[in-house]
Design an enzyme around this catalytic site. Sequence first.
Site, PDB file in Angstrom:
ATOM      1  N   ARG A 248       1.333   1.777  -5.995  1.00  0.00           N
ATOM      2  CA  ARG A 248       1.572   0.771  -4.952  1.00  0.00           C
ATOM      3  C   ARG A 248       0.306  -0.023  -4.617  1.00  0.00           C
ATOM      4  O   ARG A 248       0.369  -1.026  -3.897  1.00  0.00           O
ATOM      5  CB  ARG A 248       2.090   1.453  -3.683  1.00  0.00           C
ATOM      6  CG  ARG A 248       3.407   2.172  -3.888  1.00  0.00           C
ATOM      7  CD  ARG A 248       3.817   2.911  -2.641  1.00  0.00           C
ATOM      8  NE  ARG A 248       4.165   2.012  -1.569  1.00  0.00           N
ATOM      9  CZ  ARG A 248       5.386   1.551  -1.343  1.00  0.00           C
ATOM     10  NH1 ARG A 248       6.387   1.902  -2.131  1.00  0.00           N
ATOM     11  NH2 ARG A 248       5.623   0.744  -0.342  1.00  0.00           N
TER      12      ARG A 248
ATOM     13  N   GLU B  15       9.783 -12.963 -20.410  1.00  0.00           N
ATOM     14  CA  GLU B  15       9.480 -11.571 -20.064  1.00  0.00           C
ATOM     15  C   GLU B  15       8.404 -11.003 -20.991  1.00  0.00           C
ATOM     16  O   GLU B  15       7.499 -10.298 -20.545  1.00  0.00           O
ATOM     17  CB  GLU B  15      10.780 -10.751 -20.113  1.00  0.00           C
ATOM     18  CG  GLU B  15      10.652  -9.270 -19.841  1.00  0.00           C
ATOM     19  CD  GLU B  15      10.070  -8.918 -18.474  1.00  0.00           C
ATOM     20  OE1 GLU B  15       9.880  -9.808 -17.632  1.00  0.00           O
ATOM     21  OE2 GLU B  15       9.752  -7.726 -18.268  1.00  0.00           O
TER      22      GLU B  15
ATOM     23  N   ASN C 167       0.893  -0.025   6.007  1.00  0.00           N
ATOM     24  CA  ASN C 167       1.350  -0.820   4.865  1.00  0.00           C
ATOM     25  C   ASN C 167       2.093  -2.022   5.441  1.00  0.00           C
ATOM     26  O   ASN C 167       3.070  -1.844   6.159  1.00  0.00           O
ATOM     27  CB  ASN C 167       2.290   0.022   3.988  1.00  0.00           C
ATOM     28  CG  ASN C 167       2.996  -0.800   2.933  1.00  0.00           C
ATOM     29  OD1 ASN C 167       2.453  -1.789   2.443  1.00  0.00           O
ATOM     30  ND2 ASN C 167       4.201  -0.396   2.571  1.00  0.00           N
ATOM     31  N   GLY C 168       1.623  -3.226   5.150  1.00  0.00           N
ATOM     32  CA  GLY C 168       2.286  -4.423   5.679  1.00  0.00           C
ATOM     33  C   GLY C 168       1.255  -5.413   6.174  1.00  0.00           C
ATOM     34  O   GLY C 168       0.067  -5.314   5.830  1.00  0.00           O
TER      35      GLY C 168
ATOM     36  N   LYS D  40       4.815  -9.599 -19.674  1.00  0.00           N
ATOM     37  CA  LYS D  40       4.333  -8.238 -19.964  1.00  0.00           C
ATOM     38  C   LYS D  40       2.923  -8.300 -20.522  1.00  0.00           C
ATOM     39  O   LYS D  40       2.047  -7.544 -20.116  1.00  0.00           O
ATOM     40  CB  LYS D  40       5.236  -7.524 -20.982  1.00  0.00           C
ATOM     41  CG  LYS D  40       6.580  -7.050 -20.508  1.00  0.00           C
ATOM     42  CD  LYS D  40       6.572  -5.952 -19.483  1.00  0.00           C
ATOM     43  CE  LYS D  40       6.449  -6.482 -18.109  1.00  0.00           C
ATOM     44  NZ  LYS D  40       7.572  -6.797 -17.331  1.00  0.00           N
TER      45      LYS D  40
ATOM     46  N   GLU E 268       0.211  -9.511 -17.838  1.00  0.00           N
ATOM     47  CA  GLU E 268      -0.093  -8.653 -16.686  1.00  0.00           C
ATOM     48  C   GLU E 268      -0.833  -7.375 -17.069  1.00  0.00           C
ATOM     49  O   GLU E 268      -1.564  -6.839 -16.257  1.00  0.00           O
ATOM     50  CB  GLU E 268       1.143  -8.365 -15.827  1.00  0.00           C
ATOM     51  CG  GLU E 268       2.187  -7.481 -16.428  1.00  0.00           C
ATOM     52  CD  GLU E 268       3.372  -7.264 -15.475  1.00  0.00           C
ATOM     53  OE1 GLU E 268       3.197  -7.289 -14.256  1.00  0.00           O
ATOM     54  OE2 GLU E 268       4.476  -7.043 -15.984  1.00  0.00           O
TER      55      GLU E 268
ATOM     56  N   TRP F 186      -3.654  -1.873  -1.400  1.00  0.00           N
ATOM     57  CA  TRP F 186      -3.630  -3.138  -2.154  1.00  0.00           C
ATOM     58  C   TRP F 186      -4.093  -4.192  -1.156  1.00  0.00           C
ATOM     59  O   TRP F 186      -3.406  -4.476  -0.183  1.00  0.00           O
ATOM     60  CB  TRP F 186      -2.224  -3.419  -2.667  1.00  0.00           C
ATOM     61  CG  TRP F 186      -2.158  -4.634  -3.538  1.00  0.00           C
ATOM     62  CD1 TRP F 186      -2.650  -4.751  -4.808  1.00  0.00           C
ATOM     63  CD2 TRP F 186      -1.563  -5.899  -3.218  1.00  0.00           C
ATOM     64  NE1 TRP F 186      -2.403  -6.018  -5.286  1.00  0.00           N
ATOM     65  CE2 TRP F 186      -1.734  -6.748  -4.332  1.00  0.00           C
ATOM     66  CE3 TRP F 186      -0.903  -6.408  -2.108  1.00  0.00           C
ATOM     67  CZ2 TRP F 186      -1.281  -8.054  -4.362  1.00  0.00           C
ATOM     68  CZ3 TRP F 186      -0.447  -7.722  -2.140  1.00  0.00           C
ATOM     69  CH2 TRP F 186      -0.635  -8.530  -3.268  1.00  0.00           C
TER      70      TRP F 186
ATOM     71  N   LYS G  52       2.872  -2.460  -7.550  1.00  0.00           N
ATOM     72  CA  LYS G  52       4.217  -2.320  -8.094  1.00  0.00           C
ATOM     73  C   LYS G  52       5.225  -3.224  -7.408  1.00  0.00           C
ATOM     74  O   LYS G  52       6.067  -3.817  -8.057  1.00  0.00           O
ATOM     75  CB  LYS G  52       4.652  -0.854  -8.002  1.00  0.00           C
ATOM     76  CG  LYS G  52       6.032  -0.553  -8.571  1.00  0.00           C
ATOM     77  CD  LYS G  52       6.067  -0.758 -10.064  1.00  0.00           C
ATOM     78  CE  LYS G  52       7.450  -0.592 -10.642  1.00  0.00           C
ATOM     79  NZ  LYS G  52       7.571  -1.233 -11.955  1.00  0.00           N
TER      80      LYS G  52
ATOM     81  N   CYS H  22       0.861  -1.178   0.000  1.00  0.00           N
ATOM     82  CA  CYS H  22       0.000   0.000   0.000  1.00  0.00           C
ATOM     83  C   CYS H  22       0.894   1.223   0.000  1.00  0.00           C
ATOM     84  O   CYS H  22       2.094   1.138   0.258  1.00  0.00           O
ATOM     85  CB  CYS H  22      -0.858   0.015   1.255  1.00  0.00           C
ATOM     86  SG  CYS H  22      -1.803  -1.500   1.488  1.00  0.00           S
TER      87      CYS H  22
ATOM     88  N   HIS I 102       7.486 -30.849 -26.551  1.00  0.00           N
ATOM     89  CA  HIS I 102       7.203 -31.766 -25.441  1.00  0.00           C
ATOM     90  C   HIS I 102       5.847 -31.471 -24.780  1.00  0.00           C
ATOM     91  O   HIS I 102       5.599 -31.914 -23.667  1.00  0.00           O
ATOM     92  CB  HIS I 102       8.322 -31.689 -24.399  1.00  0.00           C
ATOM     93  CG  HIS I 102       9.654 -32.125 -24.956  1.00  0.00           C
ATOM     94  ND1 HIS I 102       9.941 -33.426 -25.240  1.00  0.00           N
ATOM     95  CD2 HIS I 102      10.740 -31.404 -25.327  1.00  0.00           C
ATOM     96  CE1 HIS I 102      11.168 -33.506 -25.741  1.00  0.00           C
ATOM     97  NE2 HIS I 102      11.672 -32.291 -25.811  1.00  0.00           N
TER      98      HIS I 102
HETATM   99  O1  M6R Z   1      10.638  -4.819  -7.198  1.00  0.00           O
HETATM  100  P1  M6R Z   1      10.993  -6.201  -7.646  1.00  0.00           P
HETATM  101  O2  M6R Z   1      11.915  -6.183  -8.831  1.00  0.00           O
HETATM  102  O3  M6R Z   1      11.556  -7.060  -6.553  1.00  0.00           O
HETATM  103  O4  M6R Z   1       9.640  -6.840  -8.106  1.00  0.00           O
HETATM  104  C1  M6R Z   1       9.565  -8.159  -8.547  1.00  0.00           C
HETATM  105  C2  M6R Z   1       8.237  -8.446  -9.222  1.00  0.00           C
HETATM  106  O5  M6R Z   1       7.181  -8.252  -8.334  1.00  0.00           O
HETATM  107  C3  M6R Z   1       8.019  -7.564 -10.456  1.00  0.00           C
HETATM  108  O6  M6R Z   1       9.061  -7.706 -11.375  1.00  0.00           O
HETATM  109  C4  M6R Z   1       6.688  -7.905 -11.143  1.00  0.00           C
HETATM  110  O7  M6R Z   1       6.746  -9.197 -11.678  1.00  0.00           O
HETATM  111  C5  M6R Z   1       6.354  -6.884 -12.218  1.00  0.00           C
HETATM  112  N1  M6R Z   1       4.940  -6.607 -12.197  1.00  0.00           N
HETATM  113  C6  M6R Z   1       6.707  -7.333 -13.595  1.00  0.00           C
HETATM  114  O8  M6R Z   1       6.360  -6.408 -14.568  1.00  0.00           O
END
Ligand code: M6R
Length: 613
Positions: A27, A486, A99-100, A490, A493, A73, A608, A2, A509
């Site tokens: 966040r 990757e 936050n936590g 992208k 998500e 969040w 994030k 958060c 396979h």
């Molecule tokens: O801040 P971090 O690099 O540790 O975050 C890791 C993942 O949570 C982050 O890369 C996440 O997968 C992103 N949404 C990818 O775009």
Amino acid sequence: MCGIVGYIGKQQAYPIIIKGLHRLEYRGYDSAGVALLNGHLNIYKKKGKVSELEHFIAQKDNTGSVGIGHTRWATHGEPNDVNAHPHASYNQKIALIHNGIIENYAAIKTELLKKGYQFQSETDTEVLVHFIEEIRQNEQCSLEKALRLALTKIVGAYAIIVISEEEPRQLLAARKGSPLVIGIGTEAGEYFIASDATPIIEHTKNVVYLNDNEIAILGESGLHIKNLQNVETTPYIQTLDMALESIEKGGYDYFMLKEIYEQPNSIADAMRGRLIAKDNYVRLGGIHHYLPHLTNAKRIVIVACGTSWHAGLVAEYLIEELARIPVEVEYASEFRYRNPIIEKGDVVIAISQSGETADTLAAIELAKSRGAIIYGICNVVGSSIARATDEGAYIHAGPEIGVASTKAFTAQVTVLTMLALMLAQHRQTLTKEQFSFLLHELENIPQKVNKSLRLNDSVLEIAKIFKDARNFLYLGRGYNFPVALEGALKLKEISYIHAEGYPAAEMKHGPIALIDEEMPVVVIATRDSSYDKIISNIKEVKARRGKVIAVVTEGDVLIPEMVDYVIEIPQTHEALIPLLAVVPLQLLAYHVAILRGCDVDQPRNLAKSVTVE
Ligand code: M6R
């Protein structure tokens, strides 16, 4: 995770808080709320984004020069108005944002229920605010003392800010495991506080990063920082090295697009002062004391999550090939729970953009407890992971605000490439010619990324064709396998299309069963040592009528003949292709998501960085 923000001073708090919440919205955006003090507490909360809260408050009393705000969040309890923060004590005297996760909230709640407390929400946070008020009443003590006593009984992670109607000229904050930055205003008694520096930067550059197990008391009597034993420490004031423009959209519709376009600069920034090809110079200043350990490591273990894990996978190929050190890449979330074999002197590299990912942080602590040396690759300066590691290198990508990571990935890979080259130099695993060639190629990558960005229009056309696809497959071999992962991450998500990244040769396979004329298959088929093999994989897809979108090296004449759509990227050394090949895949995901009407900066269910398990 958060976002939390607070203000105390002479200005009106609400405009500062609401702007801060917009900055922190990356966040979490399930709900938002504020509490303002103006003789009494006014608390406003709303499910949804910060703009909905703003709309809700427009006609309400939003005066007061002390305030706190939260963007959520959701963890405990679904996103709704009631579960939104701030939470208030039963008598509405205290308001708290968090936050936590309070791990022992259930046991405390049971005790409070026995004493007759009633709970409005399903959150762990509401338990904490009642608990503090209960202690305050019992002990007949100040809010500060009640907070301190409460925190000694709390298990879990928190960054919290508390205000009270009865002690209105102070703002209390505390952290353990979740970040908090305090900004020191220009007037005496004026302070800003937030989860990160983005809400603070336009008000002051003088900041103090709160440490774990510290309580900050901010207000008319100045800034006081104490530990949980009530011992005061002197705040360490640092100057923020962040420009306001870096956290604004700068004419782009979305942060993600801005960040994709920033990559020529962010990659150059990652190399600045660290790589001079003509002098055969590559050096990461952050590795100093432990360089011999790294150079002589019997193996290196990389821990990370998400996109950072993909960067770690690229690093495995780089370090093994260039420096000949065995590398294992672990999901931090698996590593931390599976009793891994880590021995004294082992080297662990933790990669994290935010530097706050809970699983990565826990993996570091585990490896540390077994005697490993921890090397960190982070973007956010002063973050928890940066501080928990023995040594490390920042990637200097600048603030990344789009939830989908883009420029952090390429900056991570750039730094990891420099690390591999540095190790190769010390271990003499490359010839002078190979070493020098790679340095020159790496130095030229920013120009080549610039060229890749010119593909935007043609990628948009491909996105228009496939925007309604239900599935995508991404294939790559060698260095391009992590790029396939990757690219798929992208797309899924931000566009919510199901996508799988696969090593191209593994397709036969199992995943080959998915291929028919409906299935778009993105193949990273650049001119490298797997070129002939990937051609066979393309043929296997075409034989089953799959639609192939191939990312090829410019000038390739063979592959364009056999595929449906072609994206040409500049030529470079095989080890550096991920830095170029990922760019059109980021653009493809972006355009597909926009065409489907998705909010690419704030995709559903995501935040994030993930500061919970
Ligand atoms: O801040 P971090 O690099 O540790 O975050 C890791 C993942 O949570 C982050 O890369 C996440 O997968 C992103 N949404 C990818 O775009």
